[in-house]
Design a protein around this motif. Structure first.
Motif, PDB file in Angstrom:
ATOM      1  N   VAL A 188      63.673  19.559  16.417  1.00 43.09           N
ATOM      2  CA  VAL A 188      63.079  19.712  17.750  1.00 43.09           C
ATOM      3  C   VAL A 188      62.024  20.818  17.751  1.00 43.09           C
ATOM      4  O   VAL A 188      61.026  20.737  18.460  1.00 43.09           O
ATOM      5  CB  VAL A 188      64.163  19.897  18.844  1.00 43.09           C
ATOM      6  N   GLU A 189      62.211  21.837  16.917  1.00 41.62           N
ATOM      7  CA  GLU A 189      61.178  22.889  16.843  1.00 41.62           C
ATOM      8  C   GLU A 189      59.853  22.289  16.354  1.00 41.62           C
ATOM      9  O   GLU A 189      58.783  22.614  16.890  1.00 41.62           O
ATOM     10  CB  GLU A 189      61.639  24.035  15.930  1.00 41.62           C
ATOM     11  N   GLY A 190      59.917  21.400  15.358  1.00 36.95           N
ATOM     12  CA  GLY A 190      58.691  20.753  14.872  1.00 36.95           C
ATOM     13  C   GLY A 190      58.030  19.936  15.971  1.00 36.95           C
ATOM     14  O   GLY A 190      56.810  19.976  16.161  1.00 36.95           O
ATOM     15  N   HIS A 242      54.109  20.350  17.963  1.00 36.73           N
ATOM     16  CA  HIS A 242      53.119  19.273  18.142  1.00 36.73           C
ATOM     17  C   HIS A 242      52.866  19.016  19.626  1.00 36.73           C
ATOM     18  O   HIS A 242      51.731  18.782  20.038  1.00 36.73           O
ATOM     19  CB  HIS A 242      53.596  17.993  17.436  1.00 36.73           C
ATOM     20  N   LEU A 243      53.918  19.059  20.414  1.00 36.45           N
ATOM     21  CA  LEU A 243      53.762  18.867  21.863  1.00 36.45           C
ATOM     22  C   LEU A 243      52.821  19.924  22.438  1.00 36.45           C
ATOM     23  O   LEU A 243      51.937  19.619  23.251  1.00 36.45           O
ATOM     24  CB  LEU A 243      55.135  18.960  22.540  1.00 36.45           C
ATOM     25  N   ALA A 244      53.006  21.164  22.002  1.00 39.78           N
ATOM     26  CA  ALA A 244      52.155  22.258  22.485  1.00 39.78           C
ATOM     27  C   ALA A 244      50.689  21.980  22.149  1.00 39.78           C
ATOM     28  O   ALA A 244      49.791  22.172  22.980  1.00 39.78           O
ATOM     29  CB  ALA A 244      52.603  23.580  21.872  1.00 39.78           C
ATOM     30  N   ALA A 245      50.462  21.501  20.929  1.00 38.70           N
ATOM     31  CA  ALA A 245      49.084  21.229  20.499  1.00 38.70           C
ATOM     32  C   ALA A 245      48.472  20.070  21.291  1.00 38.70           C
ATOM     33  O   ALA A 245      47.287  20.089  21.625  1.00 38.70           O
ATOM     34  CB  ALA A 245      49.066  20.921  19.002  1.00 38.70           C
ATOM     35  N   GLU A 246      49.296  19.071  21.605  1.00 38.85           N
ATOM     36  CA  GLU A 246      48.788  17.898  22.338  1.00 38.85           C
ATOM     37  C   GLU A 246      48.524  18.207  23.808  1.00 38.85           C
ATOM     38  O   GLU A 246      47.638  17.603  24.419  1.00 38.85           O
ATOM     39  CB  GLU A 246      49.823  16.751  22.289  1.00 38.85           C
ATOM     40  N   THR A 247      49.334  19.067  24.404  1.00 35.84           N
ATOM     41  CA  THR A 247      49.314  19.185  25.873  1.00 35.84           C
ATOM     42  C   THR A 247      48.680  20.467  26.405  1.00 35.84           C
ATOM     43  O   THR A 247      48.568  20.617  27.626  1.00 35.84           O
ATOM     44  CB  THR A 247      50.747  19.067  26.454  1.00 35.84           C
ATOM     45  N   GLY A 248      48.238  21.347  25.501  1.00 33.18           N
ATOM     46  CA  GLY A 248      47.566  22.560  25.970  1.00 33.18           C
ATOM     47  C   GLY A 248      46.376  22.238  26.867  1.00 33.18           C
ATOM     48  O   GLY A 248      46.100  22.935  27.850  1.00 33.18           O
ATOM     49  N   ALA A 305      54.394  25.014  25.676  1.00 37.35           N
ATOM     50  CA  ALA A 305      55.705  24.611  25.146  1.00 37.35           C
ATOM     51  C   ALA A 305      56.097  25.627  24.082  1.00 37.35           C
ATOM     52  O   ALA A 305      55.374  25.801  23.094  1.00 37.35           O
ATOM     53  CB  ALA A 305      55.634  23.209  24.550  1.00 37.35           C
ATOM     54  N   ASN A 306      57.192  26.309  24.324  1.00 40.56           N
ATOM     55  CA  ASN A 306      57.641  27.357  23.406  1.00 40.56           C
ATOM     56  C   ASN A 306      59.122  27.214  23.088  1.00 40.56           C
ATOM     57  O   ASN A 306      59.871  26.570  23.824  1.00 40.56           O
ATOM     58  CB  ASN A 306      57.377  28.739  24.026  1.00 40.56           C
ATOM     59  N   ILE A 307      59.499  27.858  22.012  1.00 39.30           N
ATOM     60  CA  ILE A 307      60.880  27.798  21.517  1.00 39.30           C
ATOM     61  C   ILE A 307      61.490  29.193  21.612  1.00 39.30           C
ATOM     62  O   ILE A 307      60.863  30.178  21.172  1.00 39.30           O
ATOM     63  CB  ILE A 307      60.876  27.351  20.039  1.00 39.30           C
ATOM     64  N   VAL A 308      62.676  29.282  22.182  1.00 41.87           N
ATOM     65  CA  VAL A 308      63.421  30.540  22.188  1.00 41.87           C
ATOM     66  C   VAL A 308      64.589  30.374  21.216  1.00 41.87           C
ATOM     67  O   VAL A 308      65.498  29.571  21.461  1.00 41.87           O
ATOM     68  CB  VAL A 308      63.925  30.893  23.604  1.00 41.87           C
TER      69      VAL A 308
END
Ligand SMILES: NC(=O)c1ccc[n+]([C@@H]2O[C@H](COP(=O)([O-])OP(=O)(O)OC[C@H]3O[C@@H](n4cnc5c(N)ncnc54)[C@H](O)[C@@H]3O)[C@@H](O)[C@H]2O)c1
Length: 252
Positions: free
Chosen positions: A167-169, A173-179, A185-188
């Motif tokens: 899910v981290e991967g 990719h989601l962050a790159a697509e939706t910026g 989209a971040n991971i804690v």
């Protein structure tokens, strides 16, 4: 600063422990919170507690791995609040049928639950909210993960770590697509949390505490505060990151 007033937030697995703290803090910051859990009574208790504090929440019992259930209940909650979901915090990550064994002793049937929950469960909650966020030009995804996603550990939880790594991967990719749509989209990546005291012996907790520089376990309200920051307008410049929340433990 860090106000979430006017926002709608979905927090999965929020019926206890870490997720409860996240739902409470997001509501205190002004968000209307959809409190999800597999167990209706847990979700209802947390939503009622938030309402008692004078904030806004509704309980939403569904299994995050069931896309149709996620979509149906989230659409109903959006209708109730009169607004689309702005913030998704994917916290559900500990499968009910958790099996703690070395990989060598696991059957292929036992591989699936933690991977389904952490990967497909998280993707389902994001998918149902994504069009609304893109159309609005603003959105926040916070993925709760674990240090075990990036560090090999001899703790008999390789499938849980596989789900978290996967899910981290996806989130990067989601962050790159939706910026481009104003979405972050971040991971804690959490370290050991307070609720482990209910699951482990005092001796084991003592051993764990020796590995944590701050000398104590993580607190759900502190995790909630970090999520509230990441969900705020002011954190709009941070995306695609994995942020450790572990009291200084070494994760690599
Ligand atoms: N507690 C820790 O020390 C620790 C450490 C690292 C990471 N984490 C992560 O933090 C998150 C929360 O952990 P926790 O310890 O508070 O868990 P928990 O087991 O105490 O609570 C999780 C909640 O999620 C719900 N849930 C489980 N499967 C679900 C599903 N399919 N659909 C909807 N809800 C579901 C459960 O009913 C439960 O109420 C998890 O993602 C976990 O991997 C926790």
């Amino acid at each position: 600063m860090f106000s979430l007033t006017g926002r709608v937030a979905l927090v999965s697995g929020a019926g206890q422990s870490v997720g409860e703290g996240i739902a409470q803090v997001l509501a205190r910051q002004g968000a209307a919170v959809i409190v999800n859990d597999l167990h209706p009574e847990r979700a209802e208790k947390v939503a009622a507690g938030i309402a008692e504090e004078g904030h806004t929440a509704i309980a939403a019992a569904f299994d995050v791995t069931d896309y149709a259930a996620v979509e149906g209940r989230v659409r109903a909650a959006e209708a109730e609040f009169g607004r689309h979901v702005d913030i998704v915090v994917n916290n559900a990550g500990v499968a009910e049928e958790r099996v703690i064994k070395p990989f060598r002793e696991l059957s292929p049937e036992q591989w699936r639950a933690p991977i389904d929950l952490n990967i497909y469960g998280s993707m389902n909650c994001i998918k149902v909210a994504l069009d609304g966020m893109c159309d609005a030009g603003w959105g926040r995804v916070v993925q709760i993960s674990s240090g075990s996603a990036r560090t090999g550990q001899n703790i008999n939880q390789s499938m849980y770590a596989t789900g978290k790594s996967g899910v981290e991967g996806f989130i990067r990719h989601l962050a790159a697509e939706t910026g481009q749509y104003g979405i972050t989209a971040n991971i804690v990546a959490l370290g050991h949390q307070k609720n482990l005291e209910d699951k482990m012996s005092p001796e084991m907790i003592e051993q764990i505490l020796r590995t944590i520089p701050i000398g104590r376990l993580g607190d759900p309200v502190e995790v909630g505060a970090f999520c509230a920051y990441l969900a705020s307008d002011e954190a709009g410049g941070i995306t695609g990151q994995t942020l450790d929340f572990n009291g200084g433990s070494q994760t690599r």
